[in-house]
Design an enzyme around this catalytic site. Structure first.
Site, mmCIF file in Angstrom:
data_model
loop_
_atom_site.group_PDB
_atom_site.id
_atom_site.type_symbol
_atom_site.label_atom_id
_atom_site.label_comp_id
_atom_site.label_asym_id
_atom_site.label_seq_id
_atom_site.Cartn_x
_atom_site.Cartn_y
_atom_site.Cartn_z
ATOM 1 N N LYS A 1 126.866 78.800 25.659
ATOM 2 C CA LYS A 1 126.264 77.459 25.705
ATOM 3 C C LYS A 1 125.941 77.070 24.275
ATOM 4 O O LYS A 1 125.684 77.919 23.431
ATOM 5 C CB LYS A 1 124.969 77.483 26.527
ATOM 6 C CG LYS A 1 124.529 76.112 26.990
ATOM 7 C CD LYS A 1 125.207 75.740 28.293
ATOM 8 C CE LYS A 1 124.935 74.318 28.706
ATOM 9 N NZ LYS A 1 125.362 74.077 30.102
ATOM 10 N N ASP B 1 127.607 68.651 28.679
ATOM 11 C CA ASP B 1 126.346 68.892 29.401
ATOM 12 C C ASP B 1 125.489 67.648 29.107
ATOM 13 O O ASP B 1 126.060 66.586 28.783
ATOM 14 C CB ASP B 1 125.664 70.187 28.905
ATOM 15 C CG ASP B 1 124.530 70.648 29.829
ATOM 16 O OD1 ASP B 1 124.818 71.254 30.867
ATOM 17 O OD2 ASP B 1 123.346 70.382 29.525
HETATM 18 P P1 NDP Z 1 123.716 63.422 31.620
HETATM 19 O O1 NDP Z 1 123.352 63.390 30.197
HETATM 20 O O2 NDP Z 1 124.941 62.744 32.090
HETATM 21 O O3 NDP Z 1 122.493 62.883 32.508
HETATM 22 C C1 NDP Z 1 121.243 63.466 32.418
HETATM 23 C C2 NDP Z 1 120.295 62.748 33.371
HETATM 24 O O4 NDP Z 1 119.056 63.444 33.441
HETATM 25 C C3 NDP Z 1 119.949 61.344 32.905
HETATM 26 O O5 NDP Z 1 119.632 60.559 34.021
HETATM 27 C C4 NDP Z 1 118.718 61.585 32.049
HETATM 28 O O6 NDP Z 1 117.880 60.456 31.909
HETATM 29 C C5 NDP Z 1 118.027 62.668 32.844
HETATM 30 N N1 NDP Z 1 117.236 63.536 31.959
HETATM 31 C C6 NDP Z 1 117.697 64.280 30.921
HETATM 32 N N2 NDP Z 1 116.692 64.922 30.321
HETATM 33 C C7 NDP Z 1 115.589 64.582 31.013
HETATM 34 C C8 NDP Z 1 114.227 64.963 30.874
HETATM 35 N N3 NDP Z 1 113.813 65.786 29.918
HETATM 36 N N4 NDP Z 1 113.343 64.435 31.762
HETATM 37 C C9 NDP Z 1 113.754 63.569 32.735
HETATM 38 N N5 NDP Z 1 115.031 63.189 32.894
HETATM 39 C C10 NDP Z 1 115.927 63.704 32.052
HETATM 40 O O7 NDP Z 1 123.762 64.982 31.983
HETATM 41 P P2 NDP Z 1 124.445 65.709 33.227
HETATM 42 O O8 NDP Z 1 124.385 64.860 34.431
HETATM 43 O O9 NDP Z 1 125.740 66.258 32.766
HETATM 44 O O10 NDP Z 1 123.465 66.979 33.411
HETATM 45 C C11 NDP Z 1 122.355 66.961 34.301
HETATM 46 C C12 NDP Z 1 121.985 68.386 34.659
HETATM 47 O O11 NDP Z 1 123.104 69.028 35.282
HETATM 48 C C13 NDP Z 1 121.620 69.293 33.475
HETATM 49 O O12 NDP Z 1 120.655 70.221 33.893
HETATM 50 C C14 NDP Z 1 122.935 70.026 33.180
HETATM 51 O O13 NDP Z 1 122.717 71.250 32.516
HETATM 52 C C15 NDP Z 1 123.425 70.237 34.602
HETATM 53 N N6 NDP Z 1 124.855 70.506 34.753
HETATM 54 C C16 NDP Z 1 125.799 69.677 34.239
HETATM 55 C C17 NDP Z 1 127.139 69.941 34.420
HETATM 56 C C18 NDP Z 1 128.212 69.022 33.945
HETATM 57 O O14 NDP Z 1 129.379 69.302 34.228
HETATM 58 N N7 NDP Z 1 127.907 67.934 33.262
HETATM 59 C C19 NDP Z 1 127.580 71.155 35.136
HETATM 60 C C20 NDP Z 1 126.507 71.918 35.719
HETATM 61 C C21 NDP Z 1 125.203 71.608 35.500
HETATM 62 P P3 NDP Z 1 118.110 59.441 30.640
HETATM 63 O O15 NDP Z 1 119.317 58.623 30.994
HETATM 64 O O16 NDP Z 1 116.838 58.662 30.563
HETATM 65 O O17 NDP Z 1 118.314 60.336 29.461
HETATM 66 O O1 2IT Z 2 126.105 73.913 33.055
HETATM 67 C C1 2IT Z 2 127.350 73.882 33.188
HETATM 68 O O2 2IT Z 2 127.943 74.649 33.960
HETATM 69 C C2 2IT Z 2 128.106 72.882 32.430
HETATM 70 N N1 2IT Z 2 127.497 72.101 31.706
HETATM 71 C C3 2IT Z 2 129.607 72.844 32.506
HETATM 72 C C4 2IT Z 2 130.212 73.868 31.606
HETATM 73 C C5 2IT Z 2 131.709 73.804 31.456
HETATM 74 O O3 2IT Z 2 132.203 74.606 30.652
HETATM 75 O O4 2IT Z 2 132.375 72.987 32.088
#
Ligand code: NDP
Ligand code: 2IT
Length: 446
Positions: A126, A166
């Site tokens: 990561k 992420d």
């Molecule tokens: P994005 O940046 O696309 O979206 C993040 C969302 O969470 C936004 O709505 C943001 O609000 C909100 N957010 C972020 N930080 C905070 C905080 N500190 N407090 C409150 N709200 C917060 O990220 P993702 O959707 O990609 O990721 C969301 C979660 O999913 C994370 O935990 C990530 O690690 C996990 N994840 C992501 C994967 C992926 O493929 N993208 C895979 C597996 C897990 P705002 O718009 O106001 O910033």
């Molecule tokens: O938390 C996660 O699994 C991710 N942000 C996706 C990682 C990846 O390599 O696609």
């Protein structure tokens, strides 16, 4: 607490001061698998868990860049190369002001088990930066990404370490990072996943985490001959994971009541339908506005500074960030009849919240199982890149579905309790652990 566990955790605490998120993630895994390890001499005597909590390598670097005013900005870049027992390091990059070593070590540690559960040959890593993309121009984001990759390139590669997105890292950032990598090394290869479809990306990768989450929830509900159809769902977040989880819920006939961002949440009792979700996608991905604007547009309630867990639901999907759902929220969810909590985010439920779910014996699906669809399709993107070929949307979606089904099966193997309750936390941790531990054992003292 068992003496062996207490001793292990004491050691981890003294070795990693000031890293609360990392300690939390390690404690969660260690607590749920210590008894299993104690019963298996091949793991107990070889200090496998003690080795797993130590990253193979951590790189920390300076990221200087010029903003639109010509002023110098300095951020910190990181890559945690956690474990390469079953494949090259694999995991996302997070750009958010809260990023530090503790956060990235916790995420890299979770990734070990998650990637193992997918059944694909991916190790764990990561990375990211404390850079805040919010309020920055495209030009500034590009400058930052180019500077970030100018150091990162020497540590990554299609067979060594393959980053992806992420929080704060989506299609735009992956594009800038890929462009700079290709320019420096002079090679067009699959060093990053989440690429655009026109330049080596996989179909369904943007959708994969959210869709996979709902496929996993389906598998859970199937164990009770139930389905998501007609269920009331609360979702936090409105980013990549939340958007596509909501999309699949709607497609499968569930009613999505809430979505949120870092400022607050909206509650739409009529349900967020396809058109309304399209509005959220535009708002969040194009104009980067606050979720509050949804409430004004569709005349529903907005709760500033709050999270959606007080809204009565059947299924809760925390899809924003770590520690966004605590024991008080958990108790209220259970009291109001919630039957299933599945984590789209990484570690969104605090340990005390998880304890509440397990005690109440409602379904609780940890992120390392439930959100593994994203990295799984990243793995499929790597396979397609190696073959210089691409599969259709239907092909990738089918593979994603069957991977989520297999992850569910793996959880059952170690998670089924005598009374029939499925402890997905224990199931995911032990099943994820065994594959990596066996690979480490086979490879000697590494
Ligand atoms: P994005 O940046 O696309 O979206 C993040 C969302 O969470 C936004 O709505 C943001 O609000 C909100 N957010 C972020 N930080 C905070 C905080 N500190 N407090 C409150 N709200 C917060 O990220 P993702 O959707 O990609 O990721 C969301 C979660 O999913 C994370 O935990 C990530 O690690 C996990 N994840 C992501 C994967 C992926 O493929 N993208 C895979 C597996 C897990 P705002 O718009 O106001 O910033
Ligand atoms: O938390 C996660 O699994 C991710 N942000 C996706 C990682 C990846 O390599 O696609």
């Amino acid at each position: 607490m068992n003496e062996v566990l207490a001793h292990f955790l004491n050691n981890i605490h003294s070795k990693n001061p000031g890293e609360p998120e990392f300690l939390q993630a390690v404690a969660e895994v260690a607590t749920s698998i210590t008894t299993f390890i104690q019963s298996e001499p091949r793991y107990k005597n070889t200090k496998i868990l003690e080795r797993m909590v130590e990253p193979e390598r951590v790189v920390i670097f300076r990221v200087p860049w010029l903003d639109d005013k010509g002023e110098i900005q300095v951020n910190r870049g990181f890559r945690v190369q956690m474990n390469s027992a079953i494949g090259p390091y694999k995991g996302g990059l997070r750009f958010h002001p809260s990023v530090n070593l503790s956060v990235l070590k916790f995420l890299a540690f979770e990734q070990i088990f998650k990637n193992s559960l997918t059944g694909l040959p991916m190790g764990a890593g990561k990375g990211g930066s404390d850079f805040n993309p919010k309020g920055k121009s495209d030009n500034e984001v590009m400058k930052f990404c180019q500077s970030f990759m100018t150091e990162l390139y020497r540590h990554v590669g299609e067979d060594t370490d393959i980053p992806a997105g992420d929080i704060g890292v989506g299609n735009r950032e992956i594009g800038f990072l890929f462009g700079q990598y290709k320019r420096i090394v002079g090679s067009f290869n699959g060093v990053l996943t989440g690429k655009g479809n026109e330049w080596g990306g996989s179909q369904i990768r943007p959708e994969a985490t959210g869709y996979g989450l709902i496929y996993f929830v389906d598998e859970i509900l199937k164990t009770k001959n139930d389905s998501i159809k007609g269920k009331n769902v609360t979702i936090s977040g409105s980013g990549n994971v939340a958007q596509f989880a909501a999309e699949k819920c709607i497609e499968n006939g569930a009613k999505v009541l809430t979505m949120s961002d870092s400022h607050g949440f909206i509650y739409d009792p009529a349900g967020i339908d396809k058109e309304k979700l399209e509005y959220i996608k535009q708002l969040k991905n194009k104009t980067h506005g606050p979720i509050k604007e949804y409430a004004a547009k569709f005349q529903c309630a907005y709760f500033e500074g709050e999270r959606p867990w007080k809204i009565k639901c059947d299924i809760a999907l925390p899809n924003a960030t770590q520690n966004e759902l605590d024991a008080k929220d958990a108790a209220l969810l259970v009291e109001q009849g919630c039957i299933c909590v599945a984590e789209g985010a990484n570690m969104p439920c605090t340990p005390d919240a998880v304890a509440v779910f397990l005690k109440a014996k409602i379904f609780y699906a940890p992120g390392k199982a439930a959100n593994a669809g994203g990295v799984a399709v990243s793995g499929l993107e790597m396979s397609q890149n190696s073959q210089r070929y691409s599969w259709t949307r239907t092909e990738v979606d089918q593979k994603l579905k069957s991977i989520m089904r297999e992850i569910h099966q793996r959880c059952l193997q170690y998670g089924k309790e005598p009374d029939g309750y499925i402890n997905y936390e224990r199931g995911a941790n032990i099943s994820g652990f065994v594959k990596v531990a066996d690979a480490m054992l086979a490879q000697g003292v590494v």
